[in-house]
Write an enzyme that holds these catalytic residues in place. Structure first.
Site, PDB file in Angstrom:
ATOM      1  N   LYS A 112       0.833  -1.142   0.037  1.00 45.82           N
ATOM      2  CA  LYS A 112       0.232   0.045   0.003  1.00 45.82           C
ATOM      3  C   LYS A 112       0.772   1.321   0.044  1.00 45.82           C
ATOM      4  O   LYS A 112       0.310   2.351  -0.567  1.00 45.82           O
ATOM      5  CB  LYS A 112      -0.907   0.250   1.092  1.00 45.82           C
ATOM      6  CG  LYS A 112      -1.760  -1.215   1.446  1.00 45.82           C
ATOM      7  CD  LYS A 112      -3.031  -1.263   0.547  1.00 45.82           C
ATOM      8  CE  LYS A 112      -4.092  -2.234   0.791  1.00 45.82           C
ATOM      9  NZ  LYS A 112      -3.623  -3.855   0.844  1.00 45.82           N
TER      10      LYS A 112
HETATM   11  C1  LIG Z   1      -4.513  -4.805   0.711  1.00 42.82           C
HETATM   12  C2  LIG Z   1      -3.826  -5.976   0.803  1.00 42.82           C
HETATM   13  C3  LIG Z   1      -4.209  -7.205  -0.050  1.00 42.82           C
HETATM   14  C4  LIG Z   1      -5.301  -6.891  -0.939  1.00 42.82           C
HETATM   15  O1  LIG Z   1      -4.864  -5.975  -2.099  1.00 42.82           O
HETATM   16  P1  LIG Z   1      -6.089  -5.544  -2.846  1.00 42.82           P
HETATM   17  O2  LIG Z   1      -5.720  -4.364  -3.735  1.00 42.82           O
HETATM   18  O3  LIG Z   1      -7.349  -5.261  -2.072  1.00 42.82           O
HETATM   19  O4  LIG Z   1      -6.666  -6.590  -3.615  1.00 42.82           O
HETATM   20  C5  LIG Z   1      -3.165  -8.361   0.174  1.00 42.82           C
HETATM   21  N1  LIG Z   1      -2.186  -8.297   0.930  1.00 42.82           N
HETATM   22  C6  LIG Z   1      -2.047  -7.301   1.628  1.00 42.82           C
HETATM   23  C7  LIG Z   1      -0.796  -7.588   2.618  1.00 42.82           C
HETATM   24  C8  LIG Z   1      -2.522  -6.204   1.740  1.00 42.82           C
HETATM   25  O5  LIG Z   1      -2.454  -5.265   2.652  1.00 42.82           O
END
Ligand SMILES: *Cc1c(COP(=O)(O)O)cnc(C)c1O
Length: 463
Positions: A112
């Site tokens: 993120k």
């Molecule tokens: C947010 C997240 C996901 C999922 O990603 P999306 O974009 O919502 O599909 C998977 N793994 C981790 C560690 C995350 O923080």
């Protein structure tokens, strides 16, 4: 570049407006009206560039009318300066033909950070220009919230409210949200699941009077700017493994479909992607939808990969929009059906379109733990449970001659309980986070209720 809503009935916006708005006023999600193309020569020229330069080349056509080249370059440089790996998104080999793309070297140890750090910089530039105040409200399953708080803490003109599901995030995730001391940071523990938080957030955005009163802005993975920032590492990793001269495939641990949708955009821009594989945990609505053709919401079952404990996968709406050839009315109808009856059937043509791009697989809790242990034994790597879900699914889809890249979405130290359960070892937090467990926490409990949430935001935000 113009941005249009997946439901076809919201104002057309430029990049900066779409970024500041988040959810479109018709309830839809913004997508670019046309997708800029990169030729094989453009793609080959990315080889050996810094991550920052590659990011500039991939993103620039999407943002050209909103940010100058200098603004974009500076924003990118500041966004990734705090990452703790020179490559930003390094590749590690797991097995012949199978590679892991490490996306956890940013400040909050999850992928993120790639998008959130960048949009923090871009918001700052845009707000300074317009002398505006905004209120960011986000719903999180854990990682978006910590990344958003890290990106916006202490910024002038911004309040950031993050709704996380009470008792359903890991302790590291919670502390990353509750320990920042800045007055503009507000961590809210909602009495409910991630889907409840996301539903409350959509209600706030659909309340146009409230939205305008507080200058509501969204940074959830529905925000187009976040998707765009994530397109970059599909290019850099594929080029490292021989694109555009050969195809590569990706497996993506998926919840809200944001990360894998970025891969879809990379493919549409011209990156030779063979398969995009959706990997889910036991919350498997996407795997069921892609294999059976029915998108039907079940109950969220808490798992050891909590960032994927999602049933309503918001960005899937964007994939549906393309699968329906950009027919916003058809998408709006499906979304109405979802709201009123909890699901819908994907039309045959649309399903075929989706299956041309995506494969999928689901991993149970025991399989996830077994995968963490197996990967450690086979490679020495310790992976987080989300990445383990991805690797497990990827292993079922590796094809000779086409490299498979699995996205490692978080650092194992962010989920020490699951890792310990699998291998009997607690991974250490990186040194810069060593104080996390000593800092005081600040958090407000909030009911799963719109009016309660609205009055809390009105009362807390700096006027
Ligand atoms: C947010 C997240 C996901 C999922 O990603 P999306 O974009 O919502 O599909 C998977 N793994 C981790 C560690 C995350 O923080």
């Amino acid at each position: 570049m113009h941005y249009i809503s997946t439901r076809g009935a919201a104002p057309v916006l430029n990049f900066a407006e779409a970024m500041m708005t988040g959810l479109a006023r018709d309830g839809g999600l913004y997508v670019p009206q046309t997708i800029p193309q990169m030729t094989p020569e453009d793609i080959a020229a990315l080889e050996g560039l810094s991550y920052e330069e590659a990011a500039f080349r991939v993103m620039q056509p999407f943002v050209a009318e909103s940010f100058t080249e200098t603004e974009l370059r500076e924003a990118i440089a500041r966004a990734y300066a705090g990452f703790r790996h020179a490559a930003r998104a390094p590749l590690v080999q797991l097995a012949p033909g199978h590679f892991l793309l490490e996306l956890f070297h940013g400040p909050t140890l999850a992928f993120k950070d790639f998008a959130m750090q960048l949009i923090g910089q871009l918001f700052q530039i845009a707000l300074a220009r317009e002398d505006r105040r905004i209120t960011i409200v986000g719903a999180t399953s854990g990682d978006t919230g910590s990344a958003a708080i890290e990106a916006f803490r202490g910024l002038p003109n911004v309040d950031v409210f993050i709704l996380f599901p009470h008792d359903r995030v890991s302790e590291v995730q919670r502390r990353q949200m509750t320990t920042p001391g800045e007055a503009n940071v507000h961590a809210l523990a909602i009495d409910g699941t991630f889907d409840d938080g996301q539903a409350r957030l959509k209600d706030l955005f659909n309340d146009h009077a409230f939205r305008d009163e507080v200058g509501l802005a969204g940074v959830n993975s529905i925000n187009w700017a976040r998707v765009l920032a994530q397109v970059v590492y599909y290019f850099t990793s594929a080029v490292s493994l021989g694109a555009p001269h050969r195809k590569v495939s990706f497996t993506v641990p998926t919840g809200n479909f944001g990360d894998i949708f970025a891969g879809t955009i990379a493919r549409a821009m011209g990156l030779p992607v063979d398969r995009l594989v959706v990997a889910t945990n036991q919350n498997d609505i996407l795997d069921r939808a892609l294999s059976g053709g029915e998108y039907r919401v079940g109950r969220v079952q808490p798992s050891i990969s909590p960032s994927m404990d999602i049933q309503v996968s918001s960005n899937f709406e964007r994939a549906l929009f393309y699968a329906h050839d950009g027919d916003g009315r058809a998408v709006a109808q499906l979304m109405d059906e979802l709201k009123t009856s909890g699901g819908f059937n994907i039309a045959q043509g649309a399903l075929e379109h989706l299956r041309e791009i995506y494969d999928s697989g689901r991993v149970s809790e025991t399989e996830t733990l077994a995968a963490i242990a197996r990967i450690r034994a086979e490679t020495g790597e310790i992976v987080c449970p989300h990445s383990a879900v991805g690797i497990d699914v990827a292993q079922r889809h590796v094809k000779t001659g086409t490299p498979m890249i699995t996205l490692a979405t978080a650092h194992p130290a962010k989920f020490p309980d699951a890792v310990e359960q699998a291998i009997g070892l607690r991974p250490d937090l990186p040194p810069h986070m060593a104080r996390l467990f000593d800092l005081p926490e600040r958090v407000t409990q909030v009911e799963n209720d719109n009016e309660a949430l609205k009055s809390l935001i009105l009362q807390r935000r700096s006027a």
